[in-house]
Structure formats: structure tokens, C-alpha cells
Design a protein around this motif. Structure first.
Motif, PDB file in Angstrom:
ATOM      1  N   LEU A   1      47.258  32.851  43.746  1.00 35.56           N
ATOM      2  CA  LEU A   1      45.802  32.990  43.849  1.00 35.56           C
ATOM      3  C   LEU A   1      45.159  32.916  42.468  1.00 35.56           C
ATOM      4  O   LEU A   1      44.159  32.225  42.268  1.00 35.56           O
ATOM      5  CB  LEU A   1      45.454  34.312  44.523  1.00 35.56           C
TER       6      LEU A   1
ATOM      7  N   GLU B   1      48.488  25.415  42.405  1.00 34.22           N
ATOM      8  CA  GLU B   1      48.607  26.245  43.602  1.00 34.22           C
ATOM      9  C   GLU B   1      49.943  26.048  44.298  1.00 34.22           C
ATOM     10  O   GLU B   1      50.406  26.924  45.039  1.00 34.22           O
ATOM     11  CB  GLU B   1      47.486  25.901  44.596  1.00 34.22           C
TER      12      GLU B   1
ATOM     13  N   ILE C   1      36.492  38.659  37.769  1.00 33.06           N
ATOM     14  CA  ILE C   1      36.109  37.599  38.699  1.00 33.06           C
ATOM     15  C   ILE C   1      34.814  37.950  39.420  1.00 33.06           C
ATOM     16  O   ILE C   1      33.938  37.090  39.605  1.00 33.06           O
ATOM     17  CB  ILE C   1      37.265  37.323  39.677  1.00 33.06           C
TER      18      ILE C   1
ATOM     19  N   THR D   1      30.075  29.419  40.237  1.00 41.15           N
ATOM     20  CA  THR D   1      31.019  30.537  40.279  1.00 41.15           C
ATOM     21  C   THR D   1      30.715  31.550  41.382  1.00 41.15           C
ATOM     22  O   THR D   1      31.494  32.494  41.568  1.00 41.15           O
ATOM     23  CB  THR D   1      31.043  31.284  38.932  1.00 41.15           C
TER      24      THR D   1
ATOM     25  N   MET E   1      43.223  26.858  48.766  1.00 44.03           N
ATOM     26  CA  MET E   1      42.520  27.579  47.713  1.00 44.03           C
ATOM     27  C   MET E   1      41.962  26.625  46.667  1.00 44.03           C
ATOM     28  O   MET E   1      40.839  26.813  46.174  1.00 44.03           O
ATOM     29  CB  MET E   1      43.462  28.600  47.061  1.00 44.03           C
ATOM     30  N   THR E   2      42.718  25.600  46.332  1.00 42.71           N
ATOM     31  CA  THR E   2      42.225  24.620  45.366  1.00 42.71           C
ATOM     32  C   THR E   2      40.978  23.921  45.896  1.00 42.71           C
ATOM     33  O   THR E   2      39.987  23.748  45.171  1.00 42.71           O
ATOM     34  CB  THR E   2      43.315  23.578  45.065  1.00 42.71           C
TER      35      THR E   2
ATOM     36  N   SER F   1      31.281  35.879  39.101  1.00 40.86           N
ATOM     37  CA  SER F   1      30.543  35.384  40.263  1.00 40.86           C
ATOM     38  C   SER F   1      29.066  35.762  40.177  1.00 40.86           C
ATOM     39  O   SER F   1      28.215  35.087  40.769  1.00 40.86           O
ATOM     40  CB  SER F   1      31.156  35.941  41.554  1.00 40.86           C
TER      41      SER F   1
ATOM     42  N   THR G   1      42.719  29.842  40.255  1.00 44.72           N
ATOM     43  CA  THR G   1      41.395  30.400  39.964  1.00 44.72           C
ATOM     44  C   THR G   1      41.102  30.389  38.469  1.00 44.72           C
ATOM     45  O   THR G   1      40.012  29.999  38.034  1.00 44.72           O
ATOM     46  CB  THR G   1      41.299  31.831  40.505  1.00 44.72           C
TER      47      THR G   1
ATOM     48  N   VAL H   1      38.198  28.442  36.355  1.00 45.23           N
ATOM     49  CA  VAL H   1      37.263  29.164  35.489  1.00 45.23           C
ATOM     50  C   VAL H   1      37.283  28.588  34.076  1.00 45.23           C
ATOM     51  O   VAL H   1      36.221  28.341  33.463  1.00 45.23           O
ATOM     52  CB  VAL H   1      37.606  30.663  35.473  1.00 45.23           C
TER      53      VAL H   1
ATOM     54  N   LEU I   1      33.313  32.917  43.924  1.00 44.05           N
ATOM     55  CA  LEU I   1      34.453  33.689  43.419  1.00 44.05           C
ATOM     56  C   LEU I   1      34.409  35.144  43.874  1.00 44.05           C
ATOM     57  O   LEU I   1      35.415  35.861  43.754  1.00 44.05           O
ATOM     58  CB  LEU I   1      34.489  33.644  41.888  1.00 44.05           C
TER      59      LEU I   1
ATOM     60  N   ILE J   1      37.261  36.216  46.074  1.00 43.28           N
ATOM     61  CA  ILE J   1      38.576  36.361  45.447  1.00 43.28           C
ATOM     62  C   ILE J   1      38.697  37.743  44.818  1.00 43.28           C
ATOM     63  O   ILE J   1      39.751  38.390  44.900  1.00 43.28           O
ATOM     64  CB  ILE J   1      38.795  35.250  44.407  1.00 43.28           C
TER      65      ILE J   1
ATOM     66  N   LEU K   1      37.997  26.309  45.707  1.00 40.01           N
ATOM     67  CA  LEU K   1      37.498  26.514  44.351  1.00 40.01           C
ATOM     68  C   LEU K   1      36.645  25.346  43.864  1.00 40.01           C
ATOM     69  O   LEU K   1      35.645  25.540  43.171  1.00 40.01           O
ATOM     70  CB  LEU K   1      38.671  26.727  43.396  1.00 40.01           C
TER      71      LEU K   1
END
Length: 467
Positions: free
Chosen positions: A105, A361, A414, A142, A303-304, A418, A109, A113, A145, A148, A307
């Protein structure tokens, strides 16, 4: 070298709950499509379609599916931690659990970022951040996020919450739901300042607790759960101070999302009940090899894709402006006519970004493990070799406190990012995280430092988790 989706699908044991993997992918895909549709971009900036067309807000009762993702997380965390405990033979496993659960994860991430931070810095050094669209994009990219950060807290709190679940079952869920209701009383009836922020924990952890109940087969009446949740949400919105939308709206005085409310918890209950009712036919469908391979492949990049999906959307709008094509006013006929091709282009650009960043990932085979079957899906392995000795890569014992501290720093960083966005990096732009000001560089520093602590708190050997 990574394990192929075909090999992972072929190695899936018959006992695996494939429906959970489908829910994980479907919930993130729904959020992605919702973001693409809701973003109302014009030359004046980036707005929200639901704010421009309020009757559409009722759609959030079906499309706000983050509770499903957190529900699936609770199911997976329960199986993973129990599996690790069984193989640990009495040794501490908390640090190993955090590291193994968070590695896939945090890695994609943090790459996201850092890449965007570098881009934002270049944009600001070039003086190109003054326009409304550029400034809004740096703030917006962002924002997703936040989930997450909440998810990190759920992972960290899994062991104590599992103990409460083992002792009280539905009572533990009821206690969290009751606490969420009490917070809303303090917030709306008594006006207690900052009390509402407690529901970031109580609401989402209650949904997470439903995942524990599913793991133990204790959601035996999903129709009742769904009906109770839907009735509660309808009554609260109709009679209370709760808005119709289950996602945040710009400028609204009360949001069901930030901070979460009891109405959002009821919404989560009805969604969980609904997806549970679909479990049997969906499981039969997932028994088809081609369908299951698709779910496994999607899980490997979910997840990719999440994001980078807003980056893709912003890229489509940037290309439209660069080509000299006008941006129609949102919610007009011309705007709606552009929606299908715009979403198709955003999906194609997301796929290209996934191809570039998916390696961060992708699960990788353990470098020095005994022969074992490949993992059953892209997010977790079913095969379970013995737990590594309770030593870190540096030879020190596992450090649960270091792992917990690292996770806390990650979630604060994170969540802070965000809220701050990546605009104003050079000017020291701040946002308030609960009651404390935070800047984007400080948030990035906390996230990176926390990830380093988590990485160093447990063995470098890959621990394979179930769930």
C-alpha cells in the motif's frame, strides 16, 4: 520478476473467498468512475457536478462505496492476522503484520506522492501555478489520499479490535456504532468543539468491524442489516441535520463524509447488507476461469489505478485545452455530450500510467524461500510458509512500538497531504489537520519517515498473509 495473473489465478485454492476480491476491485472502480463523472472542470476552475445539479446527489446512495472497501479490509485483516498468529508459535507478530500488510500500500502511494511533489515544485518554480485550473489541480490531486490514511489506522488497530470482536462479536460493532451516535449528539445537539473528528475512527472502524463478522460467518441476515441501515439513513436525512449527499459537497455546512456521521454509517450498513445478498450468484460467476483471471489481474493494479486516475482525468482536460477545444459549461448539453469520450480517454491514460507504475504495487516472489505455490491473488497469498524468526533485517527483535509509530506517522502525513494539496509548496501553505496546522513538505516528511520505520521494524523476508 513478478508473478503473472494467470499463474496466481491457477494457484487459487478452492477455499478462497473470491467474492471479496471482486468487491475490492469493484469498489475502487466505482470510486474512480464517480470521480471522473463528478469533476466539473471549466475555465473558472474545478467544481462538483453534484453541487451544480443537486437532484443527482441521490445517486451517492449507490455510488459512495468506500464503506464496501473498508468492509473488505476488515475481512482480509482478520484472516491475515489470525494466519500469522497461528504460524508465529507464540512469537510477537504485530510488526510483521503491519509491514507485510502495508508494504504494497505504501510503496505505490509514496511513489505517487514524490512524483507529484516534484511536478508541483517544477510548476511553481516556472510560475505556472497562478491559473485557476493549475492551482485547483494541485489542490485536488491528493484529496483521495484520505482513504489511505484511514485504512492505515484500520490495519494498525486490527489486533485490539479483533480481540474485542472475539469476546463480544456483534456487541463490539454495536459499541462503535453507539459511540458514533454519541459523537453526533455532542456535535449537533451540544455543540462540543472538535468532537466530530472522533467519528473518523468510530464510523469507519464500525464498518471495518463488519468485515470481522463476515470472516466468522456471523452476518446471517444480510437483508435485515441492509434494511435497518437504509431505514436509518432515510430517517436521519429526513429528520436530522444530515445532508442528502453521502459524499462531501463544496461549501456545505454539514458533510456526511468529513467528518463522517451516523448517517454515513447507516449507509455503510445497507451497502454491506446489499453486497452480502449478492454473494452467492457472484461466487458462482467467479468460478469461471476467465472471469477470475480478470479479477486477479485487476487486483494487481487496483491501487495504482486509484492513485493515478485523477492525474489521467486532468491530463485529458489539459490535452483538450492544448488542442484549442473549448471547455463547455458543466451540466450543459454540450458538457454531457463530452462525458463518454472524456471517460474513455481518462481510462486509456490511466492504463498507460498503470503500465508505468504498476511494478511498485506488484507482489514479488520471496528471494530465499522454500518452493511454494504462487499467491492466489494480487493482494494477498494463500500459501503460508513459516513465519520468519522474530528478528529485523538489522538483527534486532521485531519492534511493535516502532511499527506502530511508523504507521501513525504515515497516516498523519497522508491525511495531512490530502488536506493541504501540493499548491503553495514554496509559500508554506498550511491546512488544519484536526486541530494542528500542517504543510505539504511536513506531511510528506512524516509519510516517508513513517514508511521507513515500518520497513525497519520487521524482517526483510517476505511474510505471506492470507486474506
Amino acid at each position: 520478476m513478478t508473478v503473472s495473473a494467470r499463474a496466481m489465478a491457477a494457484a487459487t485454492p478452492a477455499s478462497r473467498d473470491r467474492y471479496v476480491d471482486l468487491l475490492r476491485v469493484a469498489s475502487l472502480a466505482t470510486v474512480v468512475c464517480g470521480h471522473w463523472l463528478m469533476a466539473a472542470v471549466s475555465t473558472d476552475g474545478i467544481g462538483n457536478l453534484l453541487a451544480l445539479v443537486p437532484p443527482l446527489q441521490v445517486l451517492t446512495w449507490g455510488l459512495q462505496v468506500m464503506p464496501v472497501f473498508f468492509f473488505v479490509g476488515g475481512f482480509s485483516h482478520a484472516l491475515s492476522y489470525r494466519s500469522l498468529e497461528r504460524r508465529g508459535e507464540g512469537r510477537p507478530v504485530y510488526a510483521a503484520f503491519l509491514r507485510a500488510r502495508l508494504q504494497r500500500l505504501l510503496r505505490p502511494t509514496l511513489v505517487f506522492v514524490l512524483v507529484w511533489a516534484a511536478l508541483a515544485l517544477l510548476v511553481q518554480l516556472a510560475g505556472a501555478d497562478g491559473g485557476r485550473l493549475a492551482g485547483a489541480a494541485l489542490r485536488m490531486v491528493t484529496q483521495p489520499l484520505w482513504f489511505i490514511g484511514i485504512y492505515l489506522a484500520m490495519v494498525a488497530l486490527t489486533p485490539p479490535l479483533l480481540r474485542l470482536h472475539a469476546r463480544w462479536g456483534w456487541g463490539a460493532f454495536a459499541a462503535l456504532a453507539g459511540a458514533a451516535a454519541l459523537v453526533d449528539v455532542l456535535r449537533f445537539a451540544l455543540g462540543v468543539p472538535y468532537a466530530e473528528f472522533l467519528n473518523f475512527a468510530f464510523v469507519w472502524l464500525a464498518v471495518h468491524q463488519l468485515g470481522f463478522l463476515r470472516a466468522d460467518g456471523r452476518i446471517t441476515r444480510p437483508a435485515l442489516l441492509g434494511a435497518a441501515g437504509l431505514a436509518g439513513a432515510v430517517l436521519l436525512v429526513a429528520a436530522g441535520p444530515y445532508p442528502l449527499s453521502m459524499v462531501g459537497m463544496p461549501g456545505e455546512k454539514v458533510s456526511n463524509m468529513a467528518p463522517p456521521t451516523l448517517a454515513l454509517l447507516c449507509h455503510g450498513m445497507w451497502l454491506v447488507g446489499a453486497v452480502q445478498l449478492l454473494a452467492r450468484p457472484a461466487t458462482a460467476w467467479l468460478a469461471r476461469p476467465r472471469v477470475w483471471r480478470g479479477v486477479v489481474a485487476a487486483n494487481g493494479v487496483a491501487m495504482t489505478a486509484f492513485l493515478w486516475h485523477l492525474t489521467a482525468m486532468l491530463g485529458v482536460y489539459a490535452a483538450q485545452l492544448a488542442a484549442g477545444l473549448a471547455l463547455p459549461e458543466p451540466a450543459t448539453a454540450a458538457w454531457w455530450a463530452q462525458v463518454p469520450p472524456r471517460i474513455l480517454l481518462a481510462a486509456a491514460l490511466t492504463a498507460a500510467l498503470v503500465a508505468c507504475f504498476r511494478r511498485f504495487e506488484a507482489p514479488r516472489p520471496a528471494p530465499a524461500s522454500p518452493p511454494a505455490a504462487p499467491p492466489a491473488d494480487a493482494s494477498a497469498a494463500q500459501a503460508a510458509p513459516p513465519v520468519a524468526p522474530a528478528r529485523t533485517a538489522a538483527g534486532a527483535p521485531y519492534s511493535g512500538p516502532a511499527a506502530a509509530l511508523g504507521t501513525t506517522l504515515c497516516l498523519l502525513g497522508i491525511l495531512g497531504l490530502s488536506m493541504t494539496g501540493l499548491g503553495g509548496l514554496l509559500e508554506g501553505h498550511t491546512a488544519v489537520l484536526i486541530a494542528f496546522p500542517v504543510t505539504a513538505p511536513a506531511a510528506i516528511g512524516m509519510a516517508v519517515g513513517g514508511a521507513w520505520l515500518v520497513e525497519r521494524s520487521a524482517s526483510a523476508r517476505r511474510v505471506r498473509l492470507r486474506g
